[in-house]
Scaffold this motif. Structure first.
Motif: not given
Length: 64
Positions: A21-25, A58-62
């Motif tokens: 998800t972070l890579v896609a973002a 948000k998906s990784v708690g940030e």
């Protein structure tokens, strides 16, 4: 006054695979910024990319 040494991170401290998800973002943000570099001024692209990045954080708690 002596400052404390910063913590040293090792390869063991890093996750073995980055969050998809972070890579896609990050890719979406990069593409949007390149688009603006070449003259695009679409505010809807900015909003949707920022929203996507916020959700990825948000998906990784940030917090965004």
């Amino acid at each position: 006054m002596k400052l404390p040494k910063p913590a040293v991170r090792t390869l063991r401290d890093r996750p073995s695979q980055p969050s998809p998800t972070l890579v896609a973002a990050l890719k979406a943000a990069s593409h949007a910024l390149r688009s603006y570099q070449y003259g695009n001024s679409a505010t809807d692209l900015a909003q949707s990319t920022a929203d996507f990045c916020d959700e990825a954080l948000k998906s990784v708690g940030e917090a965004p």
